[in-house]
Design a protein around this motif. Structure first.
Motif, PDB file in Angstrom:
ATOM      1  N   TYR A 193       0.757  -0.981   0.251  1.00  0.00           N
ATOM      2  CA  TYR A 193       0.126   0.130   0.344  1.00  0.00           C
ATOM      3  C   TYR A 193       0.513   0.979  -0.011  1.00  0.00           C
ATOM      4  CZ  TYR A 193      -3.400  -3.637   1.529  1.00  0.00           C
ATOM      5  OH  TYR A 193      -4.253  -4.780   1.609  1.00  0.00           O
ATOM      6  N   GLU A 194       2.177   0.886   0.240  1.00  0.00           N
ATOM      7  CA  GLU A 194       3.115   2.208   0.727  1.00  0.00           C
ATOM      8  C   GLU A 194       4.031   2.231   0.677  1.00  0.00           C
ATOM      9  OE1 GLU A 194       2.463   3.819   4.991  1.00  0.00           O
ATOM     10  OE2 GLU A 194       2.994   5.554   4.351  1.00  0.00           O
ATOM     11  N   SER A 195       4.765   3.372   0.044  1.00  0.00           N
ATOM     12  CA  SER A 195       6.411   3.131  -0.139  1.00  0.00           C
ATOM     13  C   SER A 195       6.703   4.683  -0.572  1.00  0.00           C
ATOM     14  CB  SER A 195       6.689   2.676  -2.438  1.00  0.00           C
ATOM     15  OG  SER A 195       7.623   3.518  -2.338  1.00  0.00           O
ATOM     16  N   LEU A 196       7.861   4.741   0.880  1.00  0.00           N
ATOM     17  CA  LEU A 196       8.396   5.836   1.478  1.00  0.00           C
ATOM     18  C   LEU A 196       9.940   6.098   1.356  1.00  0.00           C
ATOM     19  CD1 LEU A 196       8.317   8.938   3.134  1.00  0.00           C
ATOM     20  CD2 LEU A 196       8.377   7.058   5.166  1.00  0.00           C
ATOM     21  N   LYS A 197      10.450   6.640   0.164  1.00  0.00           N
ATOM     22  CA  LYS A 197      11.635   6.995   0.171  1.00  0.00           C
ATOM     23  C   LYS A 197      11.988   8.078   0.956  1.00  0.00           C
ATOM     24  CE  LYS A 197      15.552   8.016  -3.231  1.00  0.00           C
ATOM     25  NZ  LYS A 197      15.380   8.151  -4.396  1.00  0.00           N
ATOM     26  N   HIS A 199      11.330  23.758   6.350  1.00  0.00           N
ATOM     27  CA  HIS A 199      11.053  22.902   5.418  1.00  0.00           C
ATOM     28  C   HIS A 199      10.612  22.721   4.575  1.00  0.00           C
ATOM     29  CE1 HIS A 199      11.562  21.071  10.207  1.00  0.00           C
ATOM     30  NE2 HIS A 199      11.756  20.294   9.738  1.00  0.00           N
ATOM     31  N   ASP A 205      11.414  20.691   2.014  1.00  0.00           N
ATOM     32  CA  ASP A 205      10.778  18.500   1.718  1.00  0.00           C
ATOM     33  C   ASP A 205       9.893  18.913   1.175  1.00  0.00           C
ATOM     34  OD1 ASP A 205      13.720  18.764   3.044  1.00  0.00           O
ATOM     35  OD2 ASP A 205      12.588  18.961   4.881  1.00  0.00           O
ATOM     36  N   ILE A 206       8.693  19.985   1.349  1.00  0.00           N
ATOM     37  CA  ILE A 206       7.805  19.826   1.040  1.00  0.00           C
ATOM     38  C   ILE A 206       7.668  19.695  -0.636  1.00  0.00           C
ATOM     39  CG2 ILE A 206       5.049  20.938   1.242  1.00  0.00           C
ATOM     40  CD1 ILE A 206       6.642  21.908   4.229  1.00  0.00           C
ATOM     41  N   LYS A 235       2.047  17.688  -4.561  1.00  0.00           N
ATOM     42  CA  LYS A 235       0.913  16.260  -3.937  1.00  0.00           C
ATOM     43  C   LYS A 235      -0.415  16.108  -5.040  1.00  0.00           C
ATOM     44  CE  LYS A 235       1.302  15.989   1.159  1.00  0.00           C
ATOM     45  NZ  LYS A 235       2.293  15.293   1.064  1.00  0.00           N
ATOM     46  N   ASP A 239       3.721  11.892  -4.247  1.00  0.00           N
ATOM     47  CA  ASP A 239       4.181  12.876  -4.407  1.00  0.00           C
ATOM     48  C   ASP A 239       5.377  11.701  -4.985  1.00  0.00           C
ATOM     49  OD1 ASP A 239       6.180  12.414  -2.446  1.00  0.00           O
ATOM     50  OD2 ASP A 239       4.780  13.778  -0.781  1.00  0.00           O
ATOM     51  N   LEU A 279       8.425  11.382  -2.665  1.00  0.00           N
ATOM     52  CA  LEU A 279       8.916  10.590  -2.375  1.00  0.00           C
ATOM     53  C   LEU A 279       7.999   9.440  -1.487  1.00  0.00           C
ATOM     54  CD1 LEU A 279      11.692  13.318  -0.238  1.00  0.00           C
ATOM     55  CD2 LEU A 279      11.806  11.892  -2.358  1.00  0.00           C
ATOM     56  N   HIS A 280       6.445  10.249  -1.643  1.00  0.00           N
ATOM     57  CA  HIS A 280       6.627   9.198  -0.458  1.00  0.00           C
ATOM     58  C   HIS A 280       5.081   8.554  -1.700  1.00  0.00           C
ATOM     59  CE1 HIS A 280       3.122   8.974   3.168  1.00  0.00           C
ATOM     60  NE2 HIS A 280       4.070   7.176   2.699  1.00  0.00           N
ATOM     61  N   ARG A 281       4.123   7.800  -1.517  1.00  0.00           N
ATOM     62  CA  ARG A 281       3.175   7.094  -2.701  1.00  0.00           C
ATOM     63  C   ARG A 281       2.614   6.546  -1.042  1.00  0.00           C
ATOM     64  NH1 ARG A 281       0.627   3.385  -5.676  1.00  0.00           N
ATOM     65  NH2 ARG A 281      -0.474   4.145  -7.695  1.00  0.00           N
ATOM     66  N   ILE A 282       1.038   6.637  -1.282  1.00  0.00           N
ATOM     67  CA  ILE A 282       0.204   5.161  -0.961  1.00  0.00           C
ATOM     68  C   ILE A 282      -1.047   5.504  -1.564  1.00  0.00           C
ATOM     69  CG2 ILE A 282      -1.076   5.909   1.374  1.00  0.00           C
ATOM     70  CD1 ILE A 282       0.220   7.422   2.922  1.00  0.00           C
ATOM     71  N   SER A 283      -1.323   4.160  -1.380  1.00  0.00           N
ATOM     72  CA  SER A 283      -2.700   3.448  -2.009  1.00  0.00           C
ATOM     73  C   SER A 283      -3.125   2.717  -1.624  1.00  0.00           C
ATOM     74  CB  SER A 283      -2.276   2.912  -3.458  1.00  0.00           C
ATOM     75  OG  SER A 283      -3.739   2.853  -4.539  1.00  0.00           O
ATOM     76  N   VAL A 284      -4.981   3.107  -0.406  1.00  0.00           N
ATOM     77  CA  VAL A 284      -4.904   2.193   0.368  1.00  0.00           C
ATOM     78  C   VAL A 284      -6.732   2.331   0.054  1.00  0.00           C
ATOM     79  CG1 VAL A 284      -3.524   2.467   2.131  1.00  0.00           C
ATOM     80  CG2 VAL A 284      -5.532   4.281   1.441  1.00  0.00           C
ATOM     81  N   GLU A 326      -1.933  10.196  11.678  1.00  0.00           N
ATOM     82  CA  GLU A 326      -1.549  10.433  11.094  1.00  0.00           C
ATOM     83  C   GLU A 326      -2.414  10.782   9.549  1.00  0.00           C
ATOM     84  OE1 GLU A 326       2.154   9.882  10.251  1.00  0.00           O
ATOM     85  OE2 GLU A 326       1.818  10.490   7.502  1.00  0.00           O
TER      86      GLU A 326
END
Lengths: 189, 164
Positions: free
Chosen positions: A120-124, B97, B100-101, B104, B117, B119-124, B147
């Motif tokens: 579900y998630e990927s974080l770098k 910061h 770092d922003i 999205k 974005d 660096l970060h990907r969520i698919s729920v 969160e």
């Protein structure tokens, strides 16, 4: 993409996340600076005690000083014992409310960053984003970034050799952010 | 009611500050928002009455004035003082910061929520969302109690009413 230095899988248990959250809270949450706040109440309490001992019986001062003294004692206990316990309970509630925290993640540790991913998630995350790296006897905590600020790695999921490699790598890579929590060593007989 | 939407945005400083203020409002217990003004008003009334009836010396007047000042602080704590400090700290956090922003892209449909974005990907799946909270100028999507993902109101032309 460069080959990772270390790859491992990690799945947290409720107690591990709660302990990690407690340490996070002590470091940069509501419990941060609790020693200073507790010591302020301690000195105020001592002042009240001194006034109670020094003054002659006074119907107005005696109950006021006693009440302030009791409040100070409570606040000292609150900052030292109750607040960290509340943080731990909050960590447990967060874990229970989340579907993602209990999932298994695969970590790929690279020279400048690490990637944690699952279905579900990927974080770098780059190490420059991390402002605190805490190692305890059972956990690694990586604190920083603008979202998902707390990342907990359970040592239980790592082999002894992997654990030592990771500890050495974090110590070398994050010189200023890394800290190892103190623990008592038993004296060898 | 579930509606489909896809938004892409880069949070600005005012978006971030607004999000922090509305999050704080969401986190504040309702009892506190009632009790604090009541306590503040009682404090001010007591101080004023004391000053009128028992303000005989300068020292006593100062004590009563301090009581009134404390009442004003308590009265305005949740509406003026706390938002002022939160806005200040949020603005400085954003400036510090800023690099770092990232921008999205958020996609919400009947089955899932996807946030991505650089660096970060969520698919729920939708069932994994803990709560969706629609504030005045921000839409919060909580993944657990702490969160969350937020969408500034300005990027949504008409705020859709999204229920879990």
């Amino acid at each position: 993409m460069a080959k990772p230095i270390l790859t491992f899988e990690n799945q947290l248990r409720i107690g591990e996340y709660a302990e990690g959250y407690r340490l996070y809270d002590l470091r940069c949450g509501n419990s941060a600076g609790r020693e200073i706040k507790a010591s302020l109440f301690f000195f105020l309490g001592m002042a009240m005690l001194f006034m109670l001992m020094r003054e002659q019986f006074n119907i107005l001062k005696l109950p006021v000083c006693t009440i302030v003294l009791l409040i100070c004692i409570y606040m000292c206990c609150f900052f030292i014992y109750i607040l960290p316990n509340m943080a731990k309970q909050r960590g447990e509630r967060i874990y229970k409310s989340s579907h993602l925290l209990s999932e298994k993640y695969t970590f790929h540790v690279h020279q400048d960053y690490f990637i944690m991913q699952n279905e579900y998630e990927s974080l770098k995350r780059y190490y420059t984003e991390i402002h605190d790296c805490i190692e305890t006897d059972t956990l690694f905590l990586l604190i920083g970034g603008t979202e998902k600020k707390l990342i907990v790695i359970a040592k239980r999921c790592l082999e002894q050799e992997q654990c030592e490699t990771l500890s050495h790598f974090f110590r070398k890579e994050m010189v200023h952010q890394y800290r190892r929590t103190r623990f008592r060593r038993r004296k060898k007989k | 009611m579930i509606e489909n939407m896809q938004v892409s945005f880069l949070p600005t400083e005012s978006d971030y500050v607004m999000m922090c203020l509305e999050r704080q409002k969401y986190l504040t217990p309702k009892e506190n928002r009632v009790l604090f003004p009541v306590a503040g008003i009682i404090d001010i009334v007591c101080g004023t009455l004391g000053m009128i009836l028992r303000g005989e010396s300068v020292f006593e007047m100062i004590c009563w004035l301090l009581l009134i000042a404390a009442g004003l602080l308590i009265l305005s704590y949740y509406d003026v003082i706390k938002p002022f400090f939160i806005a200040g700290s949020a603005a400085s956090y954003y400036r510090y910061h800023q690099k770092d922003i990232n921008s999205k892209t958020i996609c919400i449909n009947a089955e899932s929520i996807t946030v991505s974005d650089e660096l970060h990907r969520i698919s729920v799946p939708r069932e994994y969302v803990y709560k969706i909270y629609q504030a005045k100028k921000t839409l919060f999507i909580f993944l657990d109690q702490e969160e969350f993902i937020y969408i500034p109101g300005r990027v949504i032309e008409e705020m859709p009413s999204l229920n879990k």
